[in-house]
Write a protein that holds these residues in place. Structure first.
Motif, PDB file in Angstrom:
ATOM      1  N   TRP A  56       0.798  -1.227   0.000  1.00 50.85           N
ATOM      2  CA  TRP A  56       0.000   0.000   0.000  1.00 50.85           C
ATOM      3  C   TRP A  56       0.832   1.278   0.000  1.00 50.85           C
ATOM      4  O   TRP A  56       0.299   2.355   0.250  1.00 50.85           O
ATOM      5  CB  TRP A  56      -0.993   0.031   1.176  1.00 50.85           C
ATOM      6  N   ASN A 114       7.834   6.501  10.619  1.00 54.48           N
ATOM      7  CA  ASN A 114       6.984   5.472  10.003  1.00 54.48           C
ATOM      8  C   ASN A 114       5.576   5.634  10.551  1.00 54.48           C
ATOM      9  O   ASN A 114       5.349   6.439  11.459  1.00 54.48           O
ATOM     10  CB  ASN A 114       7.522   4.056  10.246  1.00 54.48           C
ATOM     11  N   GLY A 115       4.652   4.875  10.017  1.00 47.11           N
ATOM     12  CA  GLY A 115       3.257   5.042  10.388  1.00 47.11           C
ATOM     13  C   GLY A 115       2.984   4.797  11.863  1.00 47.11           C
ATOM     14  O   GLY A 115       2.339   5.610  12.544  1.00 47.11           O
ATOM     15  N   SER A 116       3.472   3.669  12.375  1.00 43.28           N
ATOM     16  CA  SER A 116       3.218   3.338  13.784  1.00 43.28           C
ATOM     17  C   SER A 116       3.764   4.433  14.702  1.00 43.28           C
ATOM     18  O   SER A 116       3.108   4.824  15.674  1.00 43.28           O
ATOM     19  CB  SER A 116       3.886   2.009  14.157  1.00 43.28           C
ATOM     20  N   ILE A 119       1.446   7.285  14.808  1.00 37.87           N
ATOM     21  CA  ILE A 119       0.275   7.017  15.664  1.00 37.87           C
ATOM     22  C   ILE A 119       0.646   7.265  17.128  1.00 37.87           C
ATOM     23  O   ILE A 119      -0.123   7.868  17.887  1.00 37.87           O
ATOM     24  CB  ILE A 119      -0.242   5.566  15.457  1.00 37.87           C
ATOM     25  N   TYR A 148      -6.978  -0.984  12.431  1.00 38.60           N
ATOM     26  CA  TYR A 148      -5.546  -1.285  12.451  1.00 38.60           C
ATOM     27  C   TYR A 148      -4.778   0.021  12.428  1.00 38.60           C
ATOM     28  O   TYR A 148      -5.037   0.879  11.584  1.00 38.60           O
ATOM     29  CB  TYR A 148      -5.147  -2.119  11.233  1.00 38.60           C
ATOM     30  N   GLU A 220      -9.720   4.880  11.029  1.00 35.46           N
ATOM     31  CA  GLU A 220      -9.254   4.888   9.639  1.00 35.46           C
ATOM     32  C   GLU A 220     -10.456   5.384   8.844  1.00 35.46           C
ATOM     33  O   GLU A 220     -11.441   4.658   8.698  1.00 35.46           O
ATOM     34  CB  GLU A 220      -8.905   3.475   9.173  1.00 35.46           C
ATOM     35  N   ASP A 254      -6.512   8.425  11.008  1.00 28.53           N
ATOM     36  CA  ASP A 254      -5.347   7.687  10.532  1.00 28.53           C
ATOM     37  C   ASP A 254      -5.522   7.461   9.031  1.00 28.53           C
ATOM     38  O   ASP A 254      -6.166   6.502   8.610  1.00 28.53           O
ATOM     39  CB  ASP A 254      -5.233   6.361  11.303  1.00 28.53           C
ATOM     40  N   LYS A 283       2.889   5.986   4.443  1.00 26.50           N
ATOM     41  CA  LYS A 283       2.796   5.103   3.269  1.00 26.50           C
ATOM     42  C   LYS A 283       2.967   5.858   1.945  1.00 26.50           C
ATOM     43  O   LYS A 283       4.084   6.151   1.553  1.00 26.50           O
ATOM     44  CB  LYS A 283       1.496   4.305   3.313  1.00 26.50           C
TER      45      LYS A 283
HETATM   46  C1  LIG Z   1       0.280   0.503   7.744  1.00 23.97           C
HETATM   47  C2  LIG Z   1      -0.597   1.241   8.681  1.00 23.97           C
HETATM   48  C3  LIG Z   1      -0.084   1.785   9.858  1.00 23.97           C
HETATM   49  C4  LIG Z   1       1.327   1.568  10.339  1.00 23.97           C
HETATM   50  O1  LIG Z   1       2.285   2.088   9.498  1.00 23.97           O
HETATM   51  P1  LIG Z   1       3.773   1.444   9.533  1.00 23.97           P
HETATM   52  O2  LIG Z   1       4.592   2.376   8.711  1.00 23.97           O
HETATM   53  O3  LIG Z   1       3.627   0.079   8.917  1.00 23.97           O
HETATM   54  O4  LIG Z   1       4.193   1.376  10.937  1.00 23.97           O
HETATM   55  C5  LIG Z   1      -0.938   2.534  10.650  1.00 23.97           C
HETATM   56  N1  LIG Z   1      -2.211   2.732  10.294  1.00 23.97           N
HETATM   57  C6  LIG Z   1      -2.733   2.225   9.166  1.00 23.97           C
HETATM   58  C7  LIG Z   1      -4.151   2.509   8.818  1.00 23.97           C
HETATM   59  C8  LIG Z   1      -1.953   1.426   8.337  1.00 23.97           C
HETATM   60  O5  LIG Z   1      -2.488   0.860   7.246  1.00 23.97           O
END
Ligand SMILES: *Cc1c(COP(=O)(O)O)cnc(C)c1O
Length: 450
Positions: A56, A114-116, A119, A148, A220, A254, A283
């Motif tokens: 993604w 990164n995404g996590s 968050i 997620y 999300e 998110d 992403k």
């Molecule tokens: C992938 C994802 C994350 C986490 O991102 P990473 O870079 O993999 O840590 C958080 N929220 C959503 C909705 C995601 O799809």
């Protein structure tokens, strides 16, 4: 250099993400030598169409000449500098652009790598805001069923995918889970919209009763990806925004997976006309090149931290690679492509092709639902579609589709029993129709066994 050679070297030293490594006794790893556009190529010249955008992230194809050039230019002037006490033009320009393309109320960018991690930033900032405002008890988060938000402990705690979460429960902060608004659970004949409105009652009740202890609701917007590509009506976000205002609770959007055109609009929140208090982007932000996350927030929240040092109200959070120039430059090149190629409007043709190509699957005896939100289409396999009985997860039907796809040169990596396409935007209509044929045959084979 053969595939086999690379695989052997890999399996003697690597531990892969999201993988039971024993699976690789029977399921070969796919070593990739190069990428170009939608294609990935292995060491023996076999090609795979990357229908899942490499988890993604990829928007404009692998080895995109424009993004490549931008990164190389950046590399020749500045690869990295710390962002505390120092700054650079690339991160400033990216912040300006992100703030200009998002709702007016979002005026500040905080970066994570990164995404996590992003968050974690949003969760900590929300809690800390309330603390700075003298509301010490607002330390809980509300999350949606099937949501997620990543894998680090805080992000995992606010998610709801049992496969990833259950094992670590003893380590996680407490959260409140509201029932899903996703239309795939609606009663026969009930619309997505009616279902979302009905499901909102439970969310409203949680907020009404517990808002004194709740810092934020995290969602999300419109599309829950890792939880099975589940989709819900924008009305839910509208109702949620109103309730969050009424009960003084933050809304964290998110858009790590759904941002940058995946849902058909640049950001999913646009379709509900809501502005979150925290908007998390990652992403696709860098076109799928480099890890980077931007957390956008409001002036109101920023001001609650702005004070003399001795008051200890500052947000003392950091990551080594905060605002990395190479990643920011990739993001700027990605935003340029959106503008120059009028991508959101052009994608409408691809969205229609994805719809047309997958419609016939609705009549398949083992397809319970074909659902689409913009540039994402999901096909849910079911043992019995009339009773909505899923295939037992132990049968790993999705894995059969994955293997069949690879044999045909398509990288389809289902989530459990949900086969989906989330392709780079450089895919062609012809390739979409071909992918649908591969998916249909893969689903035939996967659902006719045993
Ligand atoms: C992938 C994802 C994350 C986490 O991102 P990473 O870079 O993999 O840590 C958080 N929220 C959503 C909705 C995601 O799809």
């Amino acid at each position: 250099m053969s595939n086999q050679n690379i695989i052997e070297r890999d399996l003697s030293v690597l531990w892969h993400p999201c993988t039971q490594m024993k699976d690789h006794e029977t399921l070969p790893l796919i070593p990739i030598k190069r990428g170009e556009g939608v294609w990935l190529e292995d060491f023996e010249g076999n090609r795979y169409l990357d229908a899942v955008s490499s988890w993604w992230v990829n928007l404009f194809g692998h080895a995109n000449p424009r993004i490549n050039t931008a990164i190389i230019e950046q590399l020749n002037s500045l690869e990295h500098v710390l962002l505390a006490g120092f700054t650079h033009e690339t991160v400033i320009e990216l912040s300006e652009r992100l703030i200009n393309m998002t709702p007016e109320k979002l005026t500040r960018c905080f970066f994570a790598d990164n995404g996590s991690a992003g968050i974690e930033v949003a969760l900590k900032m929300s809690f800390h805001y309330w603390l700075n405002m003298g509301k010490k008890n607002k330390n809980k988060f509300v999350t949606l069923q099937d949501s997620y938000h990543g894998e680090t402990l805080g992000a995992l705690a606010v998610g709801d995918v049992a496969l990833y979460k259950e094992t670590y429960k003893p380590l996680l902060i407490q959260t409140i889970t509201a029932p899903s608004p996703s239309g795939c659970y609606a009663e026969q004949g009930e619309s997505y919209k009616d279902y979302a409105i009905r499901q909102f009652q439970a969310m409203e009740k949680i907020l009404a009763e517990q808002h004194d202890e709740i810092a934020a609701v995290i969602v999300e917007p419109l599309l829950q990806c890792a939880g099975g590509m589940r989709m819900y009506d924008p009305i839910y976000l509208k109702l949620l925004r109103k309730a969050c205002d009424k009960y003084e609770v933050h809304l964290i959007a998110d858009e790590i997976a759904v941002g940058f055109g995946r849902t058909g609009t640049m950001f999913a929140c646009e379709q509900a006309e809501v502005t979150a208090d925290f908007l998390c982007l990652s992403k696709g932000l860098t076109g799928g090149y480099l890890p980077l996350c931007a957390v956008l927030t409001t002036d109101n929240i920023y001001q609650a931290f702005y004070d003399d040092y001795e008051t200890l109200r500052a947000f003392l959070h950091s990551h080594s690679y905060t605002g990395n120039p190479l990643a920011c430059r990739a993001a700027l090149a990605t935003l340029d492509i959106f503008e120059q190629d009028n991508v959101i409007a052009e994608n409408q043709k691809l969205i229609k092709a994805m719809y047309d190509a997958t419609q016939p699957l609705k009549d398949h005896p083992h397809v319970g639902e074909v659902r689409q939100q913009g540039m994402v289409v999901a096909i849910e396999m079911m043992q019995d579609k009339t009773t909505k009985t899923p295939f037992p997860w132990q049968q790993r039907r999705g894995l059969h589709v994955y293997q069949y796809g690879l044999s045909q040169g398509a990288l389809l990596r289902p989530l459990g029993n949900v086969v989906y396409f989330m392709p780079p935007y450089v895919i062609t209509e012809g390739q979409i129709h071909w992918l649908a044929q591969v998916a249909a045959e893969g689903i035939n084979r996967a659902t006719s066994q045993r």
